[in-house]
Write a protein that holds these residues in place. Structure first.
Motif, mmCIF file in Angstrom:
data_model
loop_
_atom_site.group_PDB
_atom_site.id
_atom_site.type_symbol
_atom_site.label_atom_id
_atom_site.label_comp_id
_atom_site.label_asym_id
_atom_site.label_seq_id
_atom_site.Cartn_x
_atom_site.Cartn_y
_atom_site.Cartn_z
ATOM 1 N N ASP A 48 0.835 -1.208 0.000
ATOM 2 C CA ASP A 48 0.000 0.000 0.000
ATOM 3 C C ASP A 48 0.866 1.253 0.000
ATOM 4 O O ASP A 48 1.906 1.303 0.671
ATOM 5 C CB ASP A 48 -0.889 0.065 1.253
ATOM 6 N N VAL A 71 -5.979 5.532 1.250
ATOM 7 C CA VAL A 71 -5.075 4.665 0.493
ATOM 8 C C VAL A 71 -4.941 5.253 -0.901
ATOM 9 O O VAL A 71 -5.915 5.369 -1.638
ATOM 10 C CB VAL A 71 -5.617 3.224 0.419
ATOM 11 N N GLU A 98 -3.318 0.729 -3.786
ATOM 12 C CA GLU A 98 -3.502 -0.523 -3.065
ATOM 13 C C GLU A 98 -2.407 -1.524 -3.412
ATOM 14 O O GLU A 98 -2.056 -1.692 -4.583
ATOM 15 C CB GLU A 98 -4.868 -1.128 -3.384
#
Length: 412
Positions: free
Chosen positions: A35, A55, A58
């Motif tokens: 991440d 985020v 990913e």
């Protein structure tokens, strides 16, 4: 607190994602390896603590969480890893164990094998915080991972078996009869397909009889009043059924681990075995049934009493159950051919390893629920080699891992 972009490289033993930023190791919950995230970072001593903001990219092992409670607004703390692919979870646990041996135990071990079962609906026990609203209505739930005072109302728990949840629904339908307190704590455990309930808190339970009438399927009810010892207040069980304290959270995987423990003990053709931290005596009874003299040591008096009933037919060969702290009585019962250690998360007292060094058995079979304390305890056993080590994933979606480690004296 500084807004910072972090690249998550790994997962820590506590379940947080780990990144390095400006020479600082930063731990950020609910992140996964690979991440790239933006987090609010604060410095606490020599490490950084991150709070995930978003985020940005990913990693390959990040997946959507299945449970609605896992994300905001509830932010359930019951699981740590629902956002991580199950194969990656298990690889991380294997790596955690090896890392603990390297860092703490100062020993090199191979990457251990992992034994695993169902990743969902495996729990046969669920403890919930119980709260009373201003209206007088009760609700029960789990705590947010980042705020232990934030208790949300639980609708479902995807790692918990349906019979446990059904038991909780029965309890909450009768909650009007609970002690008149703003906060309580309860546990429902399913043993032999029947729910048991343990209530903690309250000083008086004036409507206990009404509560019991309203929960007909509960096999037994215990109450630990504030400042008092736990006591059995209703018992609808057949004779010799174990109490709620002795239920396995994940019985299928626990049975698989238990079978291997017995197998590895019996491989030494022992005449005398000590089962330390023996609980309700599952392992002690299985070994004694094969004609071995077993001394089961357990501090919990109720568990010891139940273990004693299971060893009763083996008293002639010296098998028995002792209610005591292991560190207090182990030296008096050595030597033995094999010693089993199955301690709580804190590991064993240094007196235990000292006694084993003074009067060594042929083998030590150590079952651990914490890699760090296992590695520490092994480091206290110089001259002992790790003959075998493997992992069991008893608690998928969490950072916990169970380990079976067999130690033998090194060849002279």
């Amino acid at each position: 607190m500084t807004l910072t972009t972090l690249d998550i490289a790994s997962i820590s033993a506590g379940g947080d994602g780990v990144a390095r930023h400006d020479g600082l190791v930063v731990f950020t919950p609910r992140t996964a390896p690979g991440d790239r995230v933006v987090a609010e970072v604060s410095v606490q001593g020599r490490v950084g603590r991150g709070r995930l903001v978003r985020v940005e990219r990913e990693g390959s092992v990040r997946i959507p969480a299945r449970c609605a409670h896992y994300e905001a607004p509830d932010r359930c703390g019951g699981c740590q890893w629902q956002h991580v692919d199950i194969a990656a979870q298990r690889d991380a646990k294997r790596a955690m164990l090896r890392d603990a041996f390297q860092r703490i135990g100062k020993r090199e071990i191979p990457l251990p094998a992992m034994h695993a079962g169902e990743p969902w609906r495996y729990r046969r026990s669920l403890t919930l915080a119980m709260r009373k609203r201003a209206s007088g209505e009760w609700y029960a739930g789990l705590r947010a991972f980042d705020d232990p005072e934030d208790v949300f109302e639980l609708e479902d728990c995807l790692i918990t078996a349906e019979p446990v949840l059904a038991g909780w629904r029965e309890v909450m339908a009768a909650a009007v009869h609970l002690p008149d307190e703003p906060r309580l704590r309860g546990t429902v455990r399913v043993i032999q397909d029947r729910p048991h309930f343990v209530l903690e808190g309250g000083k008086e339970w004036s409507e206990l009889s009404a509560f019991l009438d309203a929960v007909p399927t509960l096999a037994a009810v215990w109450w630990q009043a504030e400042g008092k010892r736990r006591r059995l207040v209703a018992d609808r069980r057949p004779a010799n059924e174990p109490g709620a304290s002795f239920a396995q959270v994940n019985p299928e995987m626990a049975e698989a681990l238990h079978a291997v423990v017995v197998q590895r003990v019996m491989a030494h053709a022992p005449q005398r075995v000590i089962d330390a931290f023996s609980g309700a005596g599952d392992t002690a009874a299985a070994i004694a049934a094969q004609g071995v003299r077993v001394v089961a040591i357990e501090a919990d008096e109720d568990a010891t009493a139940y273990a004693a009933t299971r060893l009763a037919t083996r008293l002639a060969n010296g098998s028995r159950a002792i209610a005591a702290r292991v560190e207090d009585v182990l030296p008096a019962h050595l030597p033995a051919d094999v010693v089993i250690l199955n301690p709580p998360r804190s590991g064993v007292d240094a007196k235990v390893t000292a006694a084993l060094l003074k009067s060594p058995p042929k083998a030590i079979i150590y079952v651990s629920c914490d890699p760090a304390t296992l590695a520490r305890d092994v480091s206290r056993l110089p001259g002992w080699a790790v003959q075998h080590i493997e992992c069991y994933d008893l608690f998928p979606q969490t950072a916990h891992v169970e380990t079976l480690c067999e130690l033998r004296p090194e060849s002279p």
